[in-house]
Design a protein around this motif. Structure first.
Motif: not given
Length: 69
Positions: A28-45
């Motif tokens: 999970w942490d690795a996925l969030l790092r990859v997304l953040a590095d790509a400039g992708v935000e991950t807000p919860w809804r």
């Protein structure tokens, strides 16, 4: 196991996610790092029909990312 993410007043945190995922939290942490590095935000809804969901989107471009294994 019941879904711990069904309370609209309690947003998921890393600690709560780690309680559910156990050692898989590293993925999970690795996925969030990859997304953040790509400039992708991950807000919860909160969705009334399904509980909490995280949205990973970048409206300026399409990004595909894989978490390292």
């Amino acid at each position: 196991m019941t879904n711990p993410f069904t309370d609209p007043d309690v947003e998921p945190t890393r600690d709560k996610i780690a309680d559910v995922l156990g050692p898989a939290i590293e993925g999970w942490d690795a996925l969030l790092r990859v997304l953040a590095d790509a400039g992708v935000e991950t807000p919860w809804r909160w969705f009334r029909d399904g509980g909490w969901l995280v949205k990973a989107a970048d409206r300026t471009r399409v990004s595909t990312a894989c978490a390292p294994s």
